[in-house]
Design a protein around this motif. Structure first.
Motif, PDB file in Angstrom:
ATOM      1  N   ASP B 517     -30.825 -35.526 -52.506  1.00 45.04           N
ATOM      2  CA  ASP B 517     -31.261 -34.642 -53.445  1.00 45.04           C
ATOM      3  C   ASP B 517     -29.841 -33.473 -53.354  1.00 45.04           C
ATOM      4  N   ILE B 518     -29.315 -33.656 -54.253  1.00 43.52           N
ATOM      5  CA  ILE B 518     -28.290 -32.822 -54.440  1.00 43.52           C
ATOM      6  C   ILE B 518     -28.117 -32.021 -56.003  1.00 43.52           C
ATOM      7  N   PRO B 519     -28.216 -30.735 -55.909  1.00 43.03           N
ATOM      8  CA  PRO B 519     -28.438 -30.019 -57.221  1.00 43.03           C
ATOM      9  C   PRO B 519     -27.561 -30.187 -58.298  1.00 43.03           C
ATOM     10  N   ASN B 520     -26.443 -30.361 -58.088  1.00 46.03           N
ATOM     11  CA  ASN B 520     -25.346 -30.474 -59.106  1.00 46.03           C
ATOM     12  C   ASN B 520     -25.040 -31.770 -59.119  1.00 46.03           C
ATOM     13  N   PHE B 521     -24.951 -32.626 -60.081  1.00 44.24           N
ATOM     14  CA  PHE B 521     -24.787 -34.187 -59.997  1.00 44.24           C
ATOM     15  C   PHE B 521     -24.236 -34.659 -61.090  1.00 44.24           C
ATOM     16  N   LYS B 522     -23.243 -35.437 -60.992  1.00 43.72           N
ATOM     17  CA  LYS B 522     -22.489 -35.796 -62.292  1.00 43.72           C
ATOM     18  C   LYS B 522     -22.032 -37.190 -62.149  1.00 43.72           C
ATOM     19  N   VAL B 523     -22.381 -38.065 -63.059  1.00 42.75           N
ATOM     20  CA  VAL B 523     -21.616 -39.615 -63.102  1.00 42.75           C
ATOM     21  C   VAL B 523     -20.855 -39.870 -64.375  1.00 42.75           C
ATOM     22  N   SER B 524     -19.694 -40.242 -64.374  1.00 39.41           N
ATOM     23  CA  SER B 524     -19.169 -40.635 -65.767  1.00 39.41           C
ATOM     24  C   SER B 524     -18.750 -42.184 -65.622  1.00 39.41           C
ATOM     25  N   TYR B 525     -18.518 -42.854 -66.774  1.00 41.54           N
ATOM     26  CA  TYR B 525     -18.153 -43.874 -66.853  1.00 41.54           C
ATOM     27  C   TYR B 525     -17.289 -44.368 -67.902  1.00 41.54           C
ATOM     28  N   ALA B 526     -15.801 -44.729 -67.437  1.00 37.90           N
ATOM     29  CA  ALA B 526     -14.915 -45.213 -68.447  1.00 37.90           C
ATOM     30  C   ALA B 526     -14.816 -46.549 -68.825  1.00 37.90           C
ATOM     31  N   MET B 527     -15.364 -47.308 -69.641  1.00 38.68           N
ATOM     32  CA  MET B 527     -14.928 -48.519 -70.073  1.00 38.68           C
ATOM     33  C   MET B 527     -13.719 -49.156 -70.317  1.00 38.68           C
ATOM     34  N   VAL B 528     -13.116 -49.905 -69.159  1.00 40.73           N
ATOM     35  CA  VAL B 528     -11.942 -50.242 -69.620  1.00 40.73           C
ATOM     36  C   VAL B 528     -11.860 -51.920 -69.530  1.00 40.73           C
ATOM     37  N   ASN B 529     -11.616 -52.501 -70.746  1.00 38.99           N
ATOM     38  CA  ASN B 529     -11.729 -53.945 -70.837  1.00 38.99           C
ATOM     39  C   ASN B 529     -10.350 -54.726 -70.967  1.00 38.99           C
ATOM     40  N   PRO B 530      -9.689 -54.999 -69.666  1.00 36.92           N
ATOM     41  CA  PRO B 530      -8.199 -55.417 -69.975  1.00 36.92           C
ATOM     42  C   PRO B 530      -8.089 -56.933 -70.139  1.00 36.92           C
ATOM     43  N   GLY B 531      -9.031 -57.718 -70.485  1.00 34.15           N
ATOM     44  CA  GLY B 531      -9.137 -59.231 -70.567  1.00 34.15           C
ATOM     45  C   GLY B 531      -9.498 -60.118 -69.541  1.00 34.15           C
ATOM     46  N   VAL B 532      -9.971 -59.566 -68.449  1.00 34.35           N
ATOM     47  CA  VAL B 532     -10.469 -60.567 -67.408  1.00 34.35           C
ATOM     48  C   VAL B 532     -11.889 -60.522 -67.922  1.00 34.35           C
ATOM     49  N   PRO B 533     -12.392 -61.844 -67.876  1.00 36.43           N
ATOM     50  CA  PRO B 533     -13.781 -62.181 -68.207  1.00 36.43           C
ATOM     51  C   PRO B 533     -14.657 -61.551 -67.083  1.00 36.43           C
ATOM     52  N   VAL B 534     -15.718 -60.693 -67.263  1.00 31.63           N
ATOM     53  CA  VAL B 534     -16.379 -60.204 -66.253  1.00 31.63           C
ATOM     54  C   VAL B 534     -17.807 -60.646 -66.265  1.00 31.63           C
ATOM     55  N   GLY B 535     -18.667 -60.791 -65.236  1.00 31.72           N
ATOM     56  CA  GLY B 535     -20.111 -61.172 -65.319  1.00 31.72           C
ATOM     57  C   GLY B 535     -20.711 -60.783 -64.061  1.00 31.72           C
ATOM     58  N   PHE B 536     -22.184 -61.285 -64.350  1.00 31.45           N
ATOM     59  CA  PHE B 536     -23.193 -60.783 -63.268  1.00 31.45           C
ATOM     60  C   PHE B 536     -22.785 -61.429 -61.782  1.00 31.45           C
ATOM     61  N   TRP B 537     -22.676 -60.932 -61.019  1.00 28.93           N
ATOM     62  CA  TRP B 537     -22.516 -61.478 -59.695  1.00 28.93           C
ATOM     63  C   TRP B 537     -23.481 -60.585 -58.634  1.00 28.93           C
ATOM     64  N   ARG B 538     -24.141 -61.482 -57.864  1.00 29.34           N
ATOM     65  CA  ARG B 538     -25.319 -61.005 -57.241  1.00 29.34           C
ATOM     66  C   ARG B 538     -25.250 -59.554 -56.712  1.00 29.34           C
ATOM     67  N   SER B 539     -26.230 -58.820 -57.266  1.00 26.48           N
ATOM     68  CA  SER B 539     -26.754 -57.479 -57.174  1.00 26.48           C
ATOM     69  C   SER B 539     -25.805 -56.397 -58.339  1.00 26.48           C
ATOM     70  N   VAL B 540     -24.643 -57.114 -58.973  1.00 29.02           N
ATOM     71  CA  VAL B 540     -24.240 -56.565 -59.969  1.00 29.02           C
ATOM     72  C   VAL B 540     -23.475 -55.044 -59.639  1.00 29.02           C
ATOM     73  N   GLY B 541     -23.670 -54.015 -60.523  1.00 30.87           N
ATOM     74  CA  GLY B 541     -23.151 -52.867 -59.952  1.00 30.87           C
ATOM     75  C   GLY B 541     -23.469 -52.315 -58.806  1.00 30.87           C
ATOM     76  N   ASN B 542     -24.546 -52.533 -58.391  1.00 29.67           N
ATOM     77  CA  ASN B 542     -24.938 -52.019 -57.005  1.00 29.67           C
ATOM     78  C   ASN B 542     -23.940 -52.565 -55.927  1.00 29.67           C
ATOM     79  N   SER B 543     -23.401 -53.771 -56.361  1.00 25.77           N
ATOM     80  CA  SER B 543     -22.248 -54.327 -55.234  1.00 25.77           C
ATOM     81  C   SER B 543     -21.032 -53.495 -54.991  1.00 25.77           C
ATOM     82  N   GLN B 544     -20.643 -52.603 -56.249  1.00 21.96           N
ATOM     83  CA  GLN B 544     -19.541 -51.867 -55.687  1.00 21.96           C
ATOM     84  C   GLN B 544     -20.019 -50.443 -55.451  1.00 21.96           C
TER      85      GLN B 544
END
Lengths: 154, 745
Positions: B517-544
């Motif tokens: 519970d934090i009143p001021n909260f922001k998340v942003s995402y910069a998509m960078v696709n340098p050419g390394v093929p990426v995929g689903f890996w157990r728990s996906v984004g949660n893992s990082q």
């Protein structure tokens, strides 16, 4: 033609003797319980017994096992389960199961040498076998269970 | 449903339900005995299958998910793939519960590719997103209840009594007034002509007798005797073995092949170019391998030839300020003014603000069973035997390559030697179908471990900048998390609207839903696709993101001199399920009490896939100076995944998730140089081994919430729990994975 003794059966195989035992077992004889996981003796999925001792069949050329006895997971125990296999079921070890043939062959060899292994003994004997599902805690428990249910046997 | 449609439908189920002439893969009660000559075992299996076909023809198919034979066997058609998560046992448990089945009579078969087996949650026949139980929870229980209701009706009609005067129990229908009974097998003939009831009543949780029990896995025996058939183990008459050599540089192409010497190898049959690389076809694996090693290929390395980890890192840094806003609550901009744009700086703080850079690497999946697929394309049909997480995409691949209608493309799912997201992909499936399509012979394609590690779809690497502020009481008031990383969805659905908006939920899950519970909260995402093929890996984004957020949370707690557990508890007052697992893990681990000398605790909590997991990690730093290493002694876990189907399976998945996550925490890192993956096998891409295995204690919360996911939920909180314990032990923060003690600042 090369003669090869696997699980007390003699096979005549027509293949170059530099072929790793793993592929002779899997592709020529058709015993697929022994698995390919890395090809360079780093994961243990291909573990079999040669004259009773654990060996990585992926780096053991056919030439090296001529005149020796090879035991695979299929030959560990005929008709009944080996106590180690039973312990594996009792402790519900397998998840995907792919590494378990190799794990069991390593564990059987350990218990033959040390019927009552310490945690350190287990680490030493089993650290060559990778399990990506993470069944290590249950493998440890199953080895201990097998060591109490079949003291000194196998 | 009217009666005629019912009959047609069930006839159709019979013809689609058996695997169209292939090997039946699953667990059979009356499985054929192993023969001394394994080659004849296959033939025996074929014969057994013909016999099975007769019993199938006579069986009762109340719906797509099961059939009941005259000999009382109940065969469950398992719609999800069994990759270790125990779904081959847990899905039948749901059916058996409502069917009042005799559990010892349960058989299983892996279902073919067919719309009937789509997961109701995703609408696709794909095993992923920890969705098997969540998706089939209702459908499988209804399937069992429908069958039970029809068997009850059949018994009532046989006896000429009221249905209410009958009840079902362990595979039989009894008369309430007497001991008289009929087995399910005795009732199937009548039952199969009855109309299918629309909405049969389901049991209440307090009536469950199978759900909630630690039922032993149905696949254990075949997995300890070497009899389980994985993709690698498929053997067919006249089958060839092939390898496919891919360009070592991502998206590189073949310029020239010299196969003359390779073709001279005994057992090598043909070498030719296919869409995915160069196919080396041989009589068996070793001949293919020898041929491959002698193959000379000149590559056109293409655009990515100069790509390396440093240049990717630079792209992340340059993009981090240009992310799309994912969530922006309150006014973080006004409160947070700490600047950490200097790339060399990984941390800065004032009395009330702190900022840090966190990084996570690319990761390979390294399923124990390297990728493989067997295909047999014939003029009028295509059979695919494959350890896959996606029957539907596999069938589509078959249709696309062969041009056959989908009814003629048969997907036979084997056991999977690990999946972890990797086996939802189609690259290895394409290999086999392309080669068999050309040769019109059965072909098994096996990837080497090196192929598997160097041509994966990697867990995305990410670069994160976090800034937070506390009030004078040490309570966090603002949190800003900027993420830069590659997008999985950009690779899979490049033209989707979400991609044009620069968003990808799989990259921000575990960050955008921060529970505190934090009143001021922001998340942003910069998509960078340098050419390394990426995929689903157990728990996906949660893992990082769990690593990043839960570690930074500890930093924020430290800024205000707060105990990391107490501050979490304080900010989770509106999140009772998070708080409960946290409280339990803390209590069971003895958080705050004295530990063995030089042992330290770290804590973390995460919600993923509808479930809640908290860990306390106990670690020490061992070894002499310069050779120090982290020893993880014990993990105390508390898990809330709602109604538990099979507690032993849940425990196994949490143990497995911890090991999978520890491998990534302590070892895992894929690096790129000259457009190539630098790692190749377990020597330079190590996995956790038994001598690094901590003791794991797991507490399962009991409640009546709908089932949550299980397969992936054990992964997210392990890295931060260990990293936070490493801080407690060393006084140094972990801001990069894997943890290198000599690189901590």
């Amino acid at each position: 033609m090369t003669s090869l003794n696997v699980n007390d059966t003699l096979y005549e195989v027509d293949i170059e003797t530099d072929t790793p035992l793993l592929w002779v077992l899997r592709d020529i004889i058709g015993l697929t319980g022994t698995k390919y996981g890395c090809g360079v003796a780093l994961c243990g999925a291909c573990t079999v017994h040669i004259n009773g001792k654990p060996a990585r069949s992926c780096v053991t050329p056919l030439a090296e096992v001529i005149g020796k006895q090879v035991t695979t997971i299929e030959g560990l125990s005929k008709n009944t389960l080996h106590p180690v296999q039973q312990a594996w079921i009792d402790e519900q070890v397998p998840q995907c199961g792919f590494c378990q043939s190799g794990q069991i062959m390593s564990a059987v060899a350990l218990l033959r040498k040390k019927p009552h292994p310490t945690d350190m003994d287990i680490d030493q004997a089993m650290k060559g076998n990778i399990c990506r599902c993470g069944t290590y805690q249950r493998i440890r428990a199953a080895i201990k269970k097998a060591s109490t249910t079949s003291p000194g046997k196998s | 449903m009217d009666r005629q449609i019912d009959q047609d439908r069930r006839k159709f189920l019979k013809t689609t339900s058996l695997l169209g002439g292939g090997l039946v893969l699953g667990i059979q009660l009356s499985g054929c005995e192993s023969s001394d000559n394994p080659r004849t075992t296959i033939k025996n299996m074929m014969t057994a299958q013909q016999q099975e076909q007769q019993s199938v023809d006579a069986a009762f198919f109340p719906n797509a998910f099961l059939r009941i034979s005259a000999d009382n066997r109940i065969t469950v058609h398992v719609a999800s793939s069994e990759m270790g998560q125990g779904v081959m046992t847990s899905l039948p448990m749901l059916i058996a519960e409502e069917l009042e089945a005799d559990w010892s009579m349960i058989n299983t078969e892996f279902a073919p590719a067919h719309a009937d087996f789509e997961n109701p949650k995703s609408g696709r026949q794909i095993t992923g997103g920890s969705a098997s139980i969540r998706g089939f929870w209702q459908a499988m229980r209804e399937a069992g209840a429908v069958a039970r209701d029809m068997l009850l009706t059949a018994a009532a009609q046989t006896w000429g009594i009221d249905k209410d005067a009958c009840y079902a129990k362990t595979g039989r229908v009894y008369q309430r007034a007497s001991d008289q009974h009929l087995t399910y097998g005795e009732l199937i003939e009548k039952a199969q002509y009855l109309p299918v009831p629309k909405s049969p009543a389901l049991k209440k949780p307090d009536e469950f007798r199978i759900i909630g029990q630690p039922v032993p896995r149905l696949d254990n025996k075949v997995k300890v005797t070497g009899q389980a058939i994985f993709g690698q183990d498929i053997q067919l008459p006249g089958m060839l073995t092939a390898m496919v050599v891919r360009c070592p540089v991502f998206e590189g192409k073949i310029k020239h092949i010299n196969a003359q010497t390779a073709k001279n190898i005994k057992g090598v049959i043909d070498i030719f170019e296919i869409e995915t690389g160069v196919a080396v076809v041989a009589e068996h694996f070793w001949a293919a391998k020898k041929g491959r090693d002698l193959l000379e290929i000149e590559w056109n390395e293409g655009d990515h030839a100069k790509l390396d980890s440093d240049s990717i890192h630079q792209q992340f840094i340059q993009s981090i300020n240009n992310g799309k806003v994912i969530i922006d609550r309150g006014n973080t901009k006004k409160i947070l003014n700490l600047n950490i744009r200097d790339a060399s700086m990984n941390h800065t703080s004032t009395k009330q603000q702190t900022a840090a850079i966190f990084e996570t690497p690319y990761l390979a999946h390294t399923c124990m069973e390297p990728m493989n697929c067997t295909a047999h394309v014939q003029k009028d049909r295509c059979d695919i035997w494959v350890p896959t997480q996606g029957q539907e995409p596999t069938q589509k691949t078959g249709v696309k390559i062969t041009g056959l209608p989908k009814e003629k493309v048969f997907v036979h799912t084997t056991f999977l030697g690990g999946g972890f997201g990797r086996r939802a992909e189609q690259d290895f499936v394409k290999d086999a179908i392309l080669i068999s399509n050309r040769l019109k012979q059965p072909v098994k394609v096996i990837w080497t471990r090196e192929d598997d590690i160097q041509h994966d779809f990697y867990r995305p690497a990410t670069y994160n900048r976090l800034t937070a502020s506390i009030d004078k009481n040490g309570k966090p008031v603002a949190w800003d998390h900027a993420i830069a990383g590659s997008s999985i969805l950009h690779r899979i659905v490049p033209f989707a609207g979400i991609i044009f908006r620069g968003k990808d939920d799989t990259s921000t899950e575990g960050a955008a839903n921060l529970p505190y519970d934090i009143p001021n909260f922001k998340v942003s995402y910069a998509m960078v696709n340098p050419g390394v093929p990426v995929g689903f890996w157990r728990s996906v984004g949660n893992s990082q993101n769990s690593f990043v957020t839960e570690c930074f949370f500890d930093e924020v707690a430290a800024l205000g001199n707060k105990d990391p557990l107490k501050l979490r508890q304080q900010l989770l007052s509106k999140k009772p399920r998070h708080k409960k697992v946290l409280d339990i893990a803390a209590e069971l681990s003895g958080w705050g009490k004295s530990l063995s000398e030089d042992h330290y605790h770290g804590i973390a909590v995460a919600e993923s896939f509808g479930s809640f997991v908290a860990y306390v990690a106990e670690v020490s730093i061992e070894g002499a100076a310069k050779h120090e290493y982290i020893k993880v002694h014990r993990i105390t876990a508390a898990v809330d995944c709602g109604i538990v189907i099979n507690p032993d399976t849940v425990i196994a998945q949490i143990q497995g998730g911890i090991v999978f996550g520890l491998t990534a925490t302590l070892h895992g890192e894929i690096t790129i140089k000259q457009g190539r993956v630098e790692q190749s096998n377990f020597h330079d891409y190590p996995s956790l081994r038994i001598d690094e295995m901590p003791v794991i204690d797991i507490y399962l919360v009991k409640n009546a919430e709908l089932p949550g996911g299980v397969g992936e939920i054990g992964v997210p909180p392990i890295a931060p729990a260990v990293a936070n314990a490493v801080f407690a032990a060393t006084g140094k923060r972990v801001r990069k994975l894997p943890i290198h003690l000599n690189k901590l600042i």
